[in-house]
Structures are given as structure tokens and as C-alpha cells.
Design a protein around this motif. Structure first.
Motif, short mmCIF file in Angstrom:
data_model
loop_
_atom_site.label_atom_id
_atom_site.label_comp_id
_atom_site.label_asym_id
_atom_site.label_seq_id
_atom_site.Cartn_x
_atom_site.Cartn_y
_atom_site.Cartn_z
N UNK A 8 0.81 -1.36 0.00
CA UNK A 8 0.13 -0.17 -0.14
C UNK A 8 0.91 1.28 -0.06
N UNK A 9 1.71 1.36 1.13
CA UNK A 9 2.66 2.61 1.26
C UNK A 9 4.01 2.03 0.57
N UNK A 11 5.33 -0.07 -1.63
CA UNK A 11 4.51 -0.77 -2.68
C UNK A 11 5.81 -1.11 -3.75
N UNK A 28 8.45 1.53 -4.48
CA UNK A 28 8.12 3.11 -4.10
C UNK A 28 7.51 2.96 -2.92
N UNK A 29 8.06 4.25 -2.02
CA UNK A 29 7.35 4.40 -0.92
C UNK A 29 8.27 4.31 0.22
N UNK A 353 4.10 1.66 8.43
CA UNK A 353 3.89 2.90 7.64
C UNK A 353 2.38 3.23 7.54
N UNK A 354 1.56 2.41 7.65
CA UNK A 354 0.09 2.63 7.38
C UNK A 354 -0.31 2.90 8.88
N UNK B 1 -6.48 2.31 2.16
CA UNK B 1 -5.53 1.87 3.34
C UNK B 1 -6.25 1.25 4.48
N UNK B 114 -4.66 1.02 19.27
CA UNK B 114 -4.34 1.45 18.00
C UNK B 114 -5.24 2.87 17.88
N UNK C 9 -5.64 7.21 1.71
CA UNK C 9 -5.91 7.03 3.20
C UNK C 9 -7.17 7.35 3.68
N UNK C 354 -1.16 11.09 3.95
CA UNK C 354 -0.08 10.31 3.53
C UNK C 354 1.39 10.89 3.79
N UNK C 357 3.71 9.67 7.04
CA UNK C 357 4.60 8.44 6.63
C UNK C 357 6.01 9.25 7.02
N UNK C 358 6.16 10.25 6.53
CA UNK C 358 7.58 10.83 6.69
C UNK C 358 7.92 11.82 7.85
N UNK D 1 0.68 4.70 -2.72
CA UNK D 1 0.82 5.95 -2.26
C UNK D 1 1.95 7.03 -2.86
N UNK D 2 2.97 6.50 -2.06
CA UNK D 2 4.24 7.23 -2.94
C UNK D 2 3.69 7.12 -4.30
N UNK D 3 3.87 8.13 -5.03
CA UNK D 3 3.23 8.44 -6.18
C UNK D 3 4.03 8.16 -7.40
N UNK D 4 4.51 7.04 -7.69
CA UNK D 4 5.20 6.83 -8.70
C UNK D 4 4.67 5.95 -9.50
#
Lengths: 359, 359, 359, 359
Positions: A8-9, A11, A28-29, A353-354, B1, B114, C9, C354, C357-358, D1-4
Motif C-alpha cells: 500500500x505505502x 509498494x 515505491x514508498x 507505515x500505514x 488503506x 491502535x 488513506x 500520506x 509517513x515521513x 501512495x508514494x506516487x510513482x
């Protein structure tokens, strides 16, 4: 849709055929600013590598990798990371004998029917060589998991009827790599190795069970109701070639237990942490990690390629007799250990990450 | 997600809590111009309904449904279909005794950790009442599957140590609904029922196995390498409350077979169709359906709610003793049969639609 | 695939037809533990409501909403939130005159061709009444955005050739709701209103432009290279009924500027913050928010339904003359203001999550 | 998500940095059994190539490509197709002057803030060199679109204030490649070229508009309500570097038209086909293609890199003066033509495949 991406994130998109130019993955991500651990990737690849011992195929495949993107000055940048392993010495002519046959329990028939056309060289995309890309991605996931204190250790717990008779608590994970079958008990391992050698001599194959234990997973990974952590792990593991079954915690054994035996009672453990007295839940409750070890098992079938005559059909749907040529694994389970770890790492990082959304 | 949707083309989004206003599902991607079979939906709901027999909970929940959108002049329009079941007589006060306790092997603890906050009324979103929405969606999927000749039949094949000792070929599927435990063999069923009644009397619970057989699935469903048909089925089934294991075809039994025994040899069968001599593959090879029956099994644990005193922690992390009140299922397996069928139908329709791309 | 869900998300799935039982939305991925602001939802719905002024349709639709799931003790739980608005007094017979006609510039023809069947009651799913669900979801998104200091204000900046001649800096956003056309300048607003009334008297319709300004968006929202923030905003806005164009920052005006004029020079502003001297970028650079105001414009066409005779085809593909009956908006732009805000809120919250995440 | 990644069924994942080892794309979901047209790919790459004329950058980049997977015996197999273009002669030292500066209207600042770390070599992932991968994927999409009779032609319709004064009907698409600015009218093209040369001499840059016309798109592409065809096209185009605006059909001009002028009246045209008398809808109604030409426009800003002194901040947030070194495009619009075509092809193929579900 086309099913070559996962996550998902975090990926991943994998590509490559057994005998094409290269196999690889675009990730990715990935978090930026993480030191890229080249040794970890190579070490994981080596555990999957063919020709690594007398109980795997004798075929040697080169498993050195290249980084095409996403790493700068030794660190991840947040841009997609592309890793590839090039194939060497592809000679399609070597595979002409597979062109017109539907091998038993392989995907030759289903691929040809679905896509109308099939790369028959060593199985093309259906080949287990595809899992190289999974290992590459898993190693990258581990770079973050290691930082946050999550460890993943898989091992062989059964080959045919030879079982590792130890509880999780009794296992010394540092013993896994002490033997070529990756069973953390030398005596059991030796029996397994002997059996595999015997099966190999018969031109036959044999299956087994891999157990995986994840330590250090915090409470909160999992996205009910459909993306429960064990459901996603189940999909990830069942998607590995030759995998026929997945169970979390008590698994199929739960059936013959009563609720009063099976329930994991909450308590404060000796480290003053919230824990459960038993771990039949396998570290996941309601689809969300509960802080206990995540424990699951996966069943792998005996390899379909055997050096015995078998009846089957050719692509003209005529009955033929077929016997595999070349060098093949009599038992794929030891080499599947790093693949199970890789898919687990990919899921755990993705769900970490989610879960950051809730921080 | 956030994991309350499932599917790719036939995509469902479920919602609702055990004691909220309503449970339901939005179904996006349903084919248009299909007769909406109201009776089928109600019939499937009734199989899941609590209070349906002496071996389920005595609690009566209303299971009549309403159509909020997507159906016009008795047919689907291609717009999202929304189906809901309203809850009746919610009295949150009835659940105050759950507010401050982490029940053993429930998701109270993981949900509270959570999300930082928990709807404690009957388990809220973690309640198995959530599966009402799955059944609603599954019934809609079946409306198309029926048209294209695919049937899905699940049944109880084991309760605790009582097993149905029949091969798939020996089973008369019309017998499934002949008894309240949904085991297509009256003698075995009676033993199962007696056991469940005894367990109920003890205030305990018991688990079991559901086997599912899908007939009429054409060659070609499945999207390797990650969205293999059995991997997606595995995720779908493992996401059902109380499910601890999934296996396709030979499953964990494959481990103790050799390749020469396990391989499914291709042949032209008596109906002049391409078939395999055995079906250890469970109808799926390389992640793609091969035209044989799809056969899988799922393990369901004994229900966590039991009427016995158990040690656990309260939400202040103090040791307490807890005993469930109210009416609960001693064994959830018979009521899980329509849920397994529903999730299977959802996956099969989705993968049928995905495969249309190749037409 | 079927395109009734949006977001990554913070994911919404909308449903409902103009004259079905209800319209609504399932919101998956909403943060838990957020106070549910019932007044905000109703206030936003009221801004979209038909019959709100003399320049909208005189048709009165009920816009009160119900919460079916996801809210407990006045707070969000993390479970899917379902909100619905029930339709009242649907009389399909009122729409029989639409059954056999393809109205010009409506989606009657394309829906019937694609789905083979069409809910002709007031346009069914193609009706702009669908946007009720977007407003519901947008209000929920705002509950979080408000908390983190992000505000979104849209207003009408042009109707036909009447333009608001003010820079963003000159606008007093509190004036937007001072007039029925939602233009934050009373003099311009009066001209717009007069024009709309005149067009209404002619049985005709007119379009306009909405400008949207988002304040308080921190640096970092956006996921290049495909999910750039303005690309996602563009999709969100272009998906609104009647929208024909989207531009970010300088937009189409950038064409007649040179790089030396267009470049936004970085500086430390008077508040000692990093800023750009101009904001031709519209607050987004390289697809990622840069901390400046996000500013975009959207063009809305004149409503297709007019009370004048028009040539068209019926469903038998014969030439006919058609004139709309009933009550319709002469200009949809003022009522589109809350819809633009809603879609913007949905995107911004999704990209906020989104970006977590960072962290 | 990461948009690539982009797309639903025909799904692309791109990777690579301006000065990394390689750029490329993994294409998942390509139809099998399609002849792979190597010449088409190279031809499209050449249209995007730097150094192709006096009005582009003089920098020469190698644009030859390699196929890593998914093609066997000259045909696609249904497995992921991976195409790469290797970068040559990367010398990071050449870019040290960019390391500590936030260039005006570039993404240096937003990337560094979001990811905490930036590949400063020629912009890294934010560089327009990224679009190489889009062109590669677009060419593959065209291999199918060509087969089903869909053509896509983009051209430059405006540079600064110099406009192509022709209706779509008057354009001879074969003239597009007759001049280096890609405007299908030599007289206008010459003016555009002269302007670009003048701007280049000034060390400045200039923007423009690209118009795109898609012919042969059948009725039915588009997935309302969020994945309307023009909304997805809008996202695809707006995600291209330097794009600031997108409009479909009448676009922003719709604002100053009345409904009675703007409505596209249905008729049977001279070829006895269902058509609309005008095409203000731009070939899309209700988000679904209606069989008419799909026509849209996109605005591209003047390139941010100019050879003039500009004030900005360095990475220590100090005011500095900055002037770009090296060779750069004074106008990116002619080279963006193949990129617009590529993204359009990717969307159209994806939506063609999505629409097959309804067959």
C-alpha cells in the motif's frame, strides 16, 4: 490489477522472467534518508541462491545485483528504488523440449490458456526465479525494520514427516544458518538432509513447513476488517511459488482446542509489560498486532519437476510421457526461507507505515 | 488503506458496528442490467442469522435488509449498490461491563491501543456482526456467478476432533442444509451437534473446519505473481473473524507427500475435457484456475467469549477475573459457512471481471 | 475501478441516485477520537441545498443527514463513517418524459451506451445531486483540517463576463456568504445576480469560475511524480459535474509570461518565514505544497438543462425537439462553491495523512 | 501512495533520476500477444530528446532504450514489461553549485523539506528527465490503441501571445512534425520559433499551450463519478512537469457562453452516425466518451531555469543571488508534445481495459 505489484505505502512492482534479460523490482514508498545496506541485500540473495548446497539444484545462477535508481550518496532518497539481477547465459534452445508440453502441476497450461502465449524458457514469469525480486525488496524493507527493532526469523520446521520437536521458546535462532536445511536443531537437520538426498537419488521431490517468528512488532499493526495483519501476511506467503497453506498462531490445531484452553489470558509479565500468558493468537488479535511474537507457518509442496516419467498432455492435447531434464531442486523449502522472510518484511514495513497515520 | 474495502473491480466497502444504527455495504463495480435477487440475499442472511438453532446464540438479531441505491426497476444499474441491515434495540448500558475490560483473545486491547478509543458495545466494529455486510455483498456477487455457471458450496467438515470422513466426490451438497451444523452427513452432524451442546452446557466453546468447493470456474482466473487466485482467497477467508488457517487443495497434507504422488497429471477425461487425474492443486496452478474444482479449507478457533471465569486485565492494567454475560455462540462454525461462501463469491466475481480484460 | 471511490488513506465511497432512496458516503480512514461536528456538516449541506435563493432552482430537497456508523459518544472511532441523506417524495412518473430522450450535453446517451440501461429519474447517478455525498465527506475532512490550522475558502470570481477584479490579498473572505452568489464583493455580486436573473427569465443558463484559496497548508503535501498535489486537486475538481477546466496558480495566464516574470523568488518574509515573493506557483512546487497559499480556479459550464426548445435525438435515434420541464438552476456556480471546498478538503486531508509517513 | 505509479489495469511504475544510472518504467497489465513495435518507441523518444533542434537545450542525452522483461519472440507476454534508458557521463561534480541553493520555482525547497535529503544532481527525481519513462510507457500503450483505431495527436497551439488561429477541423495533423516547434501551421510556427530564439538570446524562457486531439475513441470510456475520463486525463496531464492548467472541450471559454450556445445537440451526421452538432463537450459527457473527438488543452509555464541573476535563498536560508549555468531549454513546450501524447495514451488504454468489463 495485473498482479505484479504488492503493498500500500511500501509498494513493490516486480518484473522479469527466468530466462529474460533481468529480474528486478521497483520499490515505491521507501523512507528517505536510510543507509542502503548493500551487504544485507547480497547476504539475503545468497540464501536464496541455487547451487548453494548439495540439497539444492546444482544449477548456478549469478545473483549479483545492481541499483538503477533511488540511492544517492549511499542513502535512500524517497524516490523509487530499482534493483535488478541480470540473467546470464540464456540459451532458449535449451528449453525447446518444454515448448509443447504441459508439465504436471506446473502453470504451463493455465498461463497458455490465460495469455494465449507463453514464455516457455524455464517457465518464464511463472518460474520461482521470480522470487529473486521479492528477496531484493524484502532486504530493503529490513533496513527500516532493523532500525525500529523488528526482527524476522524463518526456519524449516518440517520436511516430509520429519518434524522439529521444539517450542518457539526453545529455539536458538542463531542455529538456523548452521546447517544447509535451515532447521535450528542439528540432529533434526541431519535427518532432513539425509531424506532430501535420498529423495534426490530417486529423482523425486519432497515438501515441508517453514515457521516464521517476528519479534519486536509493536501493538497496532493491522487494518481491519479486510486488511487484518494475518490476512495480508497470508496473502503474501500464499503468493510464493509452491505454498499450499498458511496458519497463524495455533492455526489448524485450534480446531481441537476448547475456548477455555485456547484463550490467551492478559497479564503483566515479568518485564512489567502487558502480555498474554499463552500465544495461540500468534501475536495478532482482531487483525492487529498485540505486541507478542508474531508466529505463523507455511506449507510448501514437493517440487513439481521430478526426474521420473509422468503422463501428461502436450499443447496439442495429446497424451504423452514426460520426464524433466536438467538440474532441479529436490526440495525447495530451505531456499524458500529467505523468501518467506522477505515477504514478511514487506508486509510489516507497509503496515508500520500505514499505522504511522495514527501517530 | 484503512482496511474496510476489498476487491479490485467488484469492490466492496463495509461499515457498521455491532450496536450502531446499521451495518451495510457499498458495492462498486457490479455489472449493470442484472436482475436483483432479493430472495437470495435474504436466504443467505438467514443462514448467518443468530438464534437460528439450539447450537447458536439464542440472541435474536433482525436481519432484514434495505436497498439504498443502485437498483432500479428490479435491476442493477452499474451505479453503487448500497445494502443495509438496521440494528434494533441497542442499549449501550447493557455493555457497560465491557467498557473497562480487555477480554481474553478479543480485540479490545489492540483496538484501544491502535485507535485510542473503543466502541465497547458488543465489540463495536470488531464484532463478528460485521460479517453481515460480507454476506450482503456475497449474495450480490452470486447473482452474476449463478448466471455464468459457477457454484460455491461450503460446509462444516470438522468440529473439534469429529471429522467428516468423506472425499469431495462422495459428498451430496444438497445435504448441507439438512442439519443445523451444516455437515453433509447426518451421522457425523449428529455427533457434532451433541458435542456443541455439551460444550455449551459447560459454558465453553469449540472450533472447527469449513471446506469450500467451487464448481464451474473456467480456466484463467488469477493474476500472478502476487494476486494469485488462492492468495486472494486466502486473504479473503483469513480476514473473517476467528479464522486461523487457510489451505488450498492438498494444503498442509502436501508436506508428507512426494512429488511423484502429489503431481496432478493432465489427461482428457471421460467428458473429453482437459482435466487432471488428481486435484491436489485444488483447482489452481501457478495462481490461475485450471478448470477443476477449487477446493480449500479454513480453520476457525473456538469462540473467545466463554461463560467461565478467566483472568485478564482491565483498562487500568490491573489483574481482574472476568466472566462473559449474555448469550453467545458455543461454536461459530455453522454460522461461518455463509460467510465463507460470501467472501469466496466476492473474490471469484472480482477475478472473473479482471480476467475479462483478456477476452 | 468502478469509479465511485476516491482517496488513498482518507478514502470515500459515495452512492445514491437523484431519485433513489438515499444518497450517502462511507468514509474509511478517518482519524479516530475526533469530535464529530454535526453543525458543520449541516451548515455545509445548506450551502449546497437547492431552493436556497432566487438564483437557484426553486425545487426544495431535504438535506438533513443521518449517521449510520463510525461515531460513538460524539467522537469518531476509526471505523468507517457512513452518512446519508434520504430522498423524499420520489415519483418516478414525473420523469417519464426523460425516459426516451437523450438530452443535449447531458450524460443520458453515454450512460445508456455504457451500461445498457439507465435510471432516468432526474438523471439517476449522473445527477449533480450526487454531490451531496461529496459535501458530507468534505465536512468530515474539515473536522481534522480545522484542528491543524488549514482553512479552505472558495468563492465565485466570475459569472459569464462579469469578473471579480480583486487580487487574492484584497479579498475579505468573510464577505463570501454576504450575498447569494458567493462573490466576496457586493457590487460585483449584485451584477452577477442581476445577470443570472435575466438569464433565468430567458429560460437559459450561464456558467462561471470558482476560485479557491487554502491557507495554513504546511510544506510537504504531495506525492510526485504522478500524485502531485495539484494533479490530484485537478482530478478532484474536474470530477465535479459541469467542471470544464482547472488551473493552479498562474494557470493559463502563465503562457504569456516569461520565466523572469513568472519565477517565484524565495525570501524571508516579514514574519521571518520562508516565503516566495510572488505566488505564481499557487502554493505548490514540484507537486508538493511549499507553505504559501494554495490557489486554484475552476471553470463551470452553463447548466445543460434549459427551458428552450432544442433539437436532439430520442432513444430510437430519431430527431426530436425537446424542452426541459420542471425547476432548474439557471446557474450552478454559487451552489458549486461548497462542493469545490469539499473536494479540496478531501484531497488535503488525504495528503496530510500520506505525508505523516515521513514524520 | 508514494506516487510513482499510475493507472488501474494498465499500470505503470516509473523510476530514475536525472543523473542516476537509468530511468525506466515497469508496465503491468499490458495485453499479451501484441507485436512490440521497437521503432515506435524510439521514434517517440526522439521527439522528446534534448538537443533535437536550435530551440531546445543543446545538451545531448542518449535516448536509446533496452527491454529488460515482458517481451518474448517479439511479442508481449502479459508479464510486466520493463524498459530503461541508461544515463551516460554523469558527473555529480558538475552539480555541486546546486547543492546548497533553492532555485526559484523549482522543487529544491519542497523536496528537501519533505524528504529531508535531496539528490541535487540536475534535479534528481524532480527533473523533467523523469518524463522519459512516461514516453516509454505511452509508446507501449499506443501499440494497442493503434490496433483498435484510436489516434492521439498533440501539437503546440500557443507560445507566449502567438496563437494558432485555426479550428480543429482546419488542422492538417501531418504538418505537426514539419517544423521544430510542432505547430501545424508553418507561418505561425515561424513566428513561434523566432520568439523562442529571441527569448533564448535574452537568457529568458517562455511558456505555451498544447492542444491534444484523440480520434476514434468509442463511446463508453470513463468511470463516473470520480474517475470521469476528463478528470483522469486532467490528473495525467497536470502531473507533467511545468503544467499549470488543463481544460476539456470549451474549457474556460465555457464561462462566457450561455447554455443555449454551449449545448451540443445530438444528431445523425452525414456518415449516418450519432454525433453532436458542436463539440463543446470535448468528446466527453458525464465523464464518459461520447464518440466525438476528445479535445483538451494544457498550459505549460516558462521554464524556471533562466540565465539571469535572480534573488533566492540558499539551504542555510540566507539571501543569495543565483544564475543558472549550463545548457537549458528556453521553451519546453515543443518537447512536451510527445509527453502529453504519452500520458493520454496511458489513460485511454487503461480506460479501454476498464470498459472491457462491460462487454
Amino acid at each position: 490489477m495485473a498482479g505484479n505489484s504488492f503493498g500500500n505505502i511500501f509498494k513493490i512492482s516486480t518484473f522479469g522472467e527466468s530466462h529474460g534479460n533481468a529480474l528486478g523490482v521497483v520499490i515505491d514508498g521507501m523512507l528517505p534518508n536510510i543507509l542502503f545496506d548493500f551487504n544485507l541485500v547480497q547476504s539475503d540473495l545468497n540464501k536464496r541462491k541455487p547451487g548453494q548446497s548439495k540439497i539444492t539444484t546444482e544449477r548456478i545462477e549469478d545473483e549479483s545485483f545492481e541499483v538503477l535508481s533511488g540511492v544517492f550518496e549511499g542513502k535512500t532518497t524517497g524516490a523509487p528504488i530499482t534493483l535488478i539481477v541480470k540473467n546470464k547465459n540464456q540459451n532458449p534452445a535449451d528449453y525447446n523440449h518444454l515448448k509443447n508440453v504441459f508439465r504436471p502441476s506446473h502453470a504451463d497450461y493455465t498461463f497458455e490458456q490465460k495469455y494465449g502465449f507463453r514464455d516457455y524458457r524455464g517457465g518464464g514469469r511463472q518460474s520461482a526465479r521470480e522470487t529473486v525480486a521479492r528477496v531484493l525488496a524484502g532486504s530493503v524493507a529490513k533496513m527500516v525494520l532493523n532500525d525500529i527493532g523488528i526482527s524476522i526469523r524463518a526456519f524449516v520446521s518440517q520436511i516430509h514427516s520429519i518434524k522439529l520437536e521444539k517450542n518457539i521458546e526453545q529455539i536458538d535462532f542463531s542455529e538456523i544458518e548452521n546447517n544447509i536445511v535451515r532447521c535450528p536443531d542439528d540432529e533434526t537437520a541431519n535427518k532432513m538432509i539425509a531424506l532430501i538426498e535420498q529423495v534426490k537419488a530417486e529423482g523425486d521431490s519432497v515438501g515441508g513447513i517453514i515457521t516464521c517468528v517476528c519479534k519486536g512488532v509493536p501493538v497496532g499493526f493491522g487494518e481491519p476488517v479486510f486488511n487484518k495483519l494475518h490476512a495480508e501476511l497470508g496473502k503474501a506467503i500464499l503468493s510464493i511459488n509452491a505454498c499450499k497453506g498458511f496458519e497463524i498462531g495455533s492455526g489448524f490445531d485450534c480446531v481441537s482446542m476448547k475456548g477455555s484452553e485456547h484463550n490467551d489470558l492478559f497479564e503483566i509479565n515479568k518485564n512489567q509489560q502487558i502480555a498474554t500468558h499463552t500465544n495461540h493468537s500468534g501475536g495478532i488479535q482482531g487483525g492487529i498486532s498485540n505486541g507478542m511474537d508474531i508466529v505463523f507457518k507455511a506449507a510448501f509442496k514437493p517440487v513439481s519437476t521430478i526426474k521420473q516419467n509422468q503422463y501428461t498432455l502436450n499443447t496439442s492435447f495429446e497424451n504423452i510421457e514426460f520426464k524433466a531434464e536438467g538440474r532441479h531442486d529436490p526440495c525447495v523449502v530451505p531456499r524458500a526461507v529467505p523468501i518467506v522472510e522477505a515477504m514478511t518484511a514487506i508486509v510489516l514495513l507497509d503496515y508500520y507505515l500505514l499505522n504511522k497515520v495514527y501517530c
